[in-house]
Scaffold this motif. Structure first.
Motif, PDB file in Angstrom:
ATOM      1  N   ASN A  57     -11.086  -1.293-121.780  1.00  0.00           N
ATOM      2  CA  ASN A  57     -10.059  -0.415-121.190  1.00  0.00           C
ATOM      3  C   ASN A  57     -10.008  -0.442-119.661  1.00  0.00           C
ATOM      4  O   ASN A  57      -9.313   0.371-119.056  1.00  0.00           O
ATOM      5  N   GLY A  58     -10.727  -1.354-119.066  1.00  0.00           N
ATOM      6  CA  GLY A  58     -10.587  -1.547-117.625  1.00  0.00           C
ATOM      7  C   GLY A  58      -9.215  -2.140-117.347  1.00  0.00           C
ATOM      8  O   GLY A  58      -8.733  -2.981-118.104  1.00  0.00           O
ATOM      9  N   LYS A  59      -8.558  -1.681-116.276  1.00  0.00           N
ATOM     10  CA  LYS A  59      -7.227  -2.199-115.922  1.00  0.00           C
ATOM     11  C   LYS A  59      -7.296  -2.827-114.540  1.00  0.00           C
ATOM     12  O   LYS A  59      -7.897  -2.260-113.621  1.00  0.00           O
ATOM     13  N   LEU A  60      -6.689  -3.999-114.435  1.00  0.00           N
ATOM     14  CA  LEU A  60      -6.764  -4.725-113.165  1.00  0.00           C
ATOM     15  C   LEU A  60      -5.731  -5.834-113.125  1.00  0.00           C
ATOM     16  O   LEU A  60      -5.040  -6.097-114.117  1.00  0.00           O
ATOM     17  N   ASN A  61      -5.647  -6.485-111.981  1.00  0.00           N
ATOM     18  CA  ASN A  61      -4.934  -7.751-111.910  1.00  0.00           C
ATOM     19  C   ASN A  61      -5.815  -8.677-111.088  1.00  0.00           C
ATOM     20  O   ASN A  61      -6.245  -8.332-109.986  1.00  0.00           O
TER      21      ASN A  61
END
Ligand code: 7RM
Length: 631
Positions: A57-61
């Motif tokens: 569930n980590g969010k990044l780009n």
């Protein structure tokens, strides 16, 4: 994030922590990145399924980590030095700020062409800056890139475009390789006759060959980017969303589309880049691989750019205009870290030494090797003539599947031994297995190399074929990842990779499945059956030896050899061309019809004194015939 390690004891301490508490170890490393939203849990895994998830569930780009977060501190630092094929042309220095703009612009172009999050984009480009822009443009908008090495044939392209379901392709009119120009657009056009699902082809005007442009399908890169600006909001991605697909040869069947996901891959390539090379702020780093291979993905683009390094992209070849080209590039850009392959080192070592001596290599601090076992002779040559006895050599062992380096000395810290990849990097848990499927513990042992615990950059699946993923990597030793390589652990616990234990051969550092080459040879109308094995080759590491049965005894062997070579070149690409072709009337087969490659390997190696037990063969007499005709 500073991954400088003071001494070997510190490495041991970090390593021990990384295996006694992997989750807190990797969480600490991952803290150093820009996450839109932090993960809930570091790791979930089950190697029996197999299923592996990192930074859940980590969010990044990833491009925010490779670009945006550097802008404040090093916006004007060079991110990429592009060295063109022709040494008479000027190199390009692309700053982080410029790179950010170019990537955003390419991302906007893709968006305008209808590319959406999750779509696959095929990239078939030479080593030019647009290749870097294209990959990161995909990542910026959440599309999945599938880079196909620009030396692959139309047929290889068809397989890859179809397997990944790409609707858009990015290519160039051509590419330079030394004195040659490769007609990339021509090859792409040929492939696209069989890929009706491809809607748009964006073409970089690189060699100005004025290629045929198919109205409604083909677009010029320069036209398309002129329509969009240099700001593109990054798509918020999940840590386990796909970053890319990269095809690698299998021991049987078609190439496998290895799937890499964003979060773990980013953390691992950045960490291993800094750790292995002991990269220091401000250093100039050059990995000579082509970005079409995993080494280029992880250690020209993602790892170094995430780490904020200056990474060199070289379009040319080591032998043109002469064998001094690499050394000229090093002098020109004052390169500090050089990462190359044993096959290149062996080829360079064959050239007269004055090509090396003509250049100032005093900027070099660390040398790396990757792709195949490095033989001692090449190691010593590299150490003495390039490193001047002053640069640690890191022999990095890893795979397309592992995403990043697994075993390697830590530059300047680990006492090296020629031919040894030495020790696992932090977080990597290798085991040596025997043929009975049991782990062999202790030192002075030999067997097959497996990994018993997940690491963040491992491939998650084979695109569209999870069963094959499980069968290939997780079934030989249930509950463990099997590398396909043999390994020794010596009396001091140092690992040495002894080579593939399956039917993969490594030619100039590139993986080729024997089955893949065999089926290409079989496409020739006169060929009935083929068996291919590797044999020691003093430059390529392994050469390709093909035993070929024809329907009729060939009349003009030389002519047929040439035709077979052309066939392979057309179907797979020039890298797969057989070095030796022996025409035979039969192959050594067991009663159940299995080719005894063990025997062919011995013959190809020129060692026919002891072929072992041949009594189980259907027709033992073919062995004598093959022995007599050996090349
Ligand atoms: C990075 C890369 C993977 C295969 C691997 C090995 C061989 C790679 C080394 C090595 C001995 C090394 N990916 N290999 N590095 N063997 N020492 N330092 O090469 O997917 O193309 O190849 O390459 O057999 O399984 S790859």
């Amino acid at each position: 994030m500073n991954h400088a390690i003071k001494n070997f004891e510190e490495y041991e301490r970090i390593y021990n922590k990384s295996i006694s508490d992997p989750e807190s170890f990797w969480a600490e490393v991952a803290e150093g990145f820009h996450w839109r939203k932090k993960w809930d849990k570091v790791l979930e895994w089950d190697f029996t399924k197999p299923e592996v998830k990192w930074f859940i569930n980590g969010k990044l780009n990833i491009t925010e980590n490779c670009l945006d977060r550097h802008l404040e501190k090093r916006g004007n630092q060079t991110a990429i030095i592009w060295e063109p094929n022709d040494p008479k042309e000027q190199a390009k220095h692309i700053t982080y700020k410029e790179l950010y703009g170019k990537v955003c612009q390419a991302a906007n172009m893709l968006k305008r062409l209808g590319v959406k999050k999750g779509d696959r984009v095929c990239i078939y480009l030479p080593m030019i800056p647009e290749l870097a822009y294209a990959m990161m443009a995909c990542a910026r908008i959440g599309a999945v890139h599938s880079v196909v090495f620009a030396g692959f044939s139309a047929r290889s392209l068809i397989d890859r475009i179809t397997d990944a379901g790409c609707k858009i392709v990015l290519t160039a009119d051509g590419g330079y390789r030394g004195a040659k120009t490769i007609d990339l657009k021509g090859i792409m056009d040929e492939a696209l006759q069989q890929c009706s699902e491809v809607e748009k082809v964006v073409v970089v005007d690189h060699v100005h060959s004025n290629p045929e442009i198919k109205q409604g399908r083909d677009l010029w890169w320069h036209d398309e980017i002129s329509k969009v600006n240099e700001e593109c909001e990054a798509e918020e991605m999940d840590a386990e969303d796909l970053l890319y697909i990269l095809y690698t040869s299998g021991s049987t069947g078609r190439p496998k589309g290895m799937v890499h996901t964003i979060g773990g891959y980013m953390v691992y390539t950045d960490y291993t880049f800094r750790t292995t090379f002991q990269y220091q702020e401000g250093q100039v780093y050059w990995c000579t691989a082509d970005i079409g291979w995993v080494t280029g993905h992880s250690y020209i683009i993602y790892g170094p750019l995430s780490a904020g390094a200056t990474t060199v992209m070289f379009e040319g070849v080591p032998s043109w205009p002469d064998w001094g080209r690499f050394w000229q590039v090093i002098e020109r850009h004052r390169i500090n870290i050089l990462y190359t392959a044993p096959t290149a080192i062996r080829a360079l070592a064959k050239a007269p030494l004055h090509f090396v001596e003509a250049y100032d290599l005093s900027s070099l601090k660390v040398l790396g090797s990757v792709g195949e076992p490095i033989n001692e002779e090449a190691w010593h040559w590299y150490n003495k003539n390039i490193g001047k006895g002053n640069c640690p050599i890191v022999d990095t062992y890893w795979q397309t599947e592992t995403g990043g380096v697994m075993l390697s000395p830590i530059a300047g810290i680990t006492k090296t031994k020629p031919g040894f990849a030495t020790f696992p990097l932090p977080g990597v848990q290798p085991v040596i297995m025997n043929d009975g499927g049991l782990e062999v513990k202790g030192n002075k042992v030999e067997g097959r190399l497996a990994i018993q615990f997940p690491w963040p950059a491992m491939a998650r699946t084979i695109y569209g074929d999870h069963k094959r993923f499980k069968d290939t990597y997780f079934s030989t030793f249930p509950g463990k990842y099997f590398t396909g390589d043999g390994s020794k652990r010596d009396e001091e616990g140092y690992y040495r990779i002894t080579g593939r234990v399956d039917d993969i051969i490594i030619v100039s550092g590139h993986n080729l499945g024997t089955a893949e080459v065999e089926s290409a040879i079989d496409e020739h109308v006169e060929v009935c059956e083929t068996a291919v094995v590797g044999y020691p080759h003093d430059v390529k590491g392994q050469g390709i030896y093909a035993f070929v049965i024809c329907y009729e005894k060939p009349k003009e062997e030389e002519k047929l050899r040439k035709e077979i070579i052309d066939t392979v070149s057309k179907i797979i690409g020039p890298i797969a061309k057989p070095d030796k072709i022996q025409f035979v009337s039969g192959l050594p087969k067991t009663r159940s019809g299995k080719i005894m490659r063990r025997i062919l390997r011995k013959i190809a190696e020129g060692d026919t004194s002891n072929l072992g037990d041949v009594t189980t063969l259907l027709d033992p007499t073919v062995v004598d015939e093959i022995k007599e005709g050996a090349l």
